[in-house]
Write a protein that holds these residues in place. Structure first.
Motif, PDB file in Angstrom:
ATOM      1  N   HIS A  78       0.588  -1.044   0.115  1.00  0.00           N
ATOM      2  CA  HIS A  78      -0.044  -0.080  -0.088  1.00  0.00           C
ATOM      3  C   HIS A  78       1.238   1.038  -0.089  1.00  0.00           C
ATOM      4  O   HIS A  78       1.701   1.264   1.002  1.00  0.00           O
ATOM      5  CB  HIS A  78      -0.334   0.063   1.491  1.00  0.00           C
ATOM      6  N   ILE A 103       2.755  -0.643   4.211  1.00  0.00           N
ATOM      7  CA  ILE A 103       2.671  -0.189   3.810  1.00  0.00           C
ATOM      8  C   ILE A 103       4.329   1.215   3.933  1.00  0.00           C
ATOM      9  O   ILE A 103       4.676   1.410   4.227  1.00  0.00           O
ATOM     10  CB  ILE A 103       1.387   1.105   4.891  1.00  0.00           C
ATOM     11  N   THR A 114      -2.106  -1.323  -3.795  1.00  0.00           N
ATOM     12  CA  THR A 114      -2.876  -0.123  -4.062  1.00  0.00           C
ATOM     13  C   THR A 114      -2.718   1.404  -3.191  1.00  0.00           C
ATOM     14  O   THR A 114      -1.317   1.495  -2.959  1.00  0.00           O
ATOM     15  CB  THR A 114      -4.315  -0.279  -1.911  1.00  0.00           C
ATOM     16  N   SER A 151      -2.891   5.515  -1.947  1.00  0.00           N
ATOM     17  CA  SER A 151      -3.767   6.994  -1.128  1.00  0.00           C
ATOM     18  C   SER A 151      -3.320   7.321  -1.298  1.00  0.00           C
ATOM     19  O   SER A 151      -2.209   7.695  -0.437  1.00  0.00           O
ATOM     20  CB  SER A 151      -4.359   5.341   0.819  1.00  0.00           C
ATOM     21  N   LEU A 204      -7.616   4.035  -2.329  1.00  0.00           N
ATOM     22  CA  LEU A 204      -8.341   2.950  -1.637  1.00  0.00           C
ATOM     23  C   LEU A 204      -8.940   4.840  -0.725  1.00  0.00           C
ATOM     24  O   LEU A 204      -9.746   5.017   0.187  1.00  0.00           O
ATOM     25  CB  LEU A 204      -7.644   2.522   0.098  1.00  0.00           C
TER      26      LEU A 204
END
Length: 207
Positions: free
Chosen positions: A31, A62, A103, A105, A139
């Motif tokens: 992520h 992350i 993913t 963000s 996300l």
């Protein structure tokens, strides 16, 4: 040392026993969280945010990526130019190893939120019903004190009761000690002064 400057720093050549491989967790991160600062900002302004995230959240999976390409006066070049720089910066990161990201963000502070919106709009794709940004599944998008509606508040009847825009100077006219004449000047010449100081970015806030 090895040819081309490749070595382990302890006299050992590549392939020799140099202990555990470094950055093993980096290759496992899936992520990507992108942080973008605001007007006149720099990546250093987000270091406390990064510290809090690392302290309070599990970031084993992350990678926190803080943008560095639009620092300080570069934020005056306009949202499009800043957004193009951010896209190039992220392209470079995603083209390098390690990259097992699935993913993505975004977190933007103030103007950073507008820059991110520009980037998302240009890198969003709908592939067979699956939405992606930079080829990754999106996300979260978090904008902190971002003027999404700009600063053009001239159409508002009473800015005391409106919260859809972010006045740059007109709010100063609501201070009692300022007086009616300065308040009138703030109202009439707000967009000009903002353009004069903030250049292209200031002009775009009044589109």
């Amino acid at each position: 040392p090895a040819a081309g400057g490749v070595g382990n720093g302890d006299g050992k050549q590549p392939g020799e026993d140099a202990g555990p491989v470094q950055n093993t967790t980096e290759r496992e991160k899936e992520h990507l969280v992108v942080l973008v600062h605001g007007l006149f900002g720099s990546h250093k302004h987000l270091m406390n945010v990064v510290r809090v995230m690392n302290t309070n959240f599990s970031t084993d999976n992350i990678e926190i990526f803080v943008s560095k390409v639009n620092k300080r006066s570069k934020t005056l070049d306009g949202i499009k130019t800043c957004g193009d720089r951010l896209m190039a910066e992220l392209d470079l990161r995603l083209a390098s190893a390690p990259n097992n990201f699935k993913t993505i963000s975004f977190v933007g502070h103030s103007l950073g939120g507008l820059i991110i919106r520009y980037v998302i709009g240009h890198r969003f794709k709908d592939e067979g019903g699956e939405a992606t940004i930079f080829g990754l599944t999106p996300l979260h998008f978090i904008a902190i004190t971002t003027p999404h509606f700009g600063c053009n508040d001239t159409y508002l009847k009473d800015i005391k009761t409106e919260d859809s825009v972010t006045p740059c100077l007109r709010w100063m006219g609501q201070i009692p000690v300022v007086g009616k004449i300065p308040a009138f000047l703030f109202h009439v010449f707000e967009s000009f002064f903002v353009w004069l100081v903030l250049r292209r970015t200031g002009g775009e806030l009044f589109l």
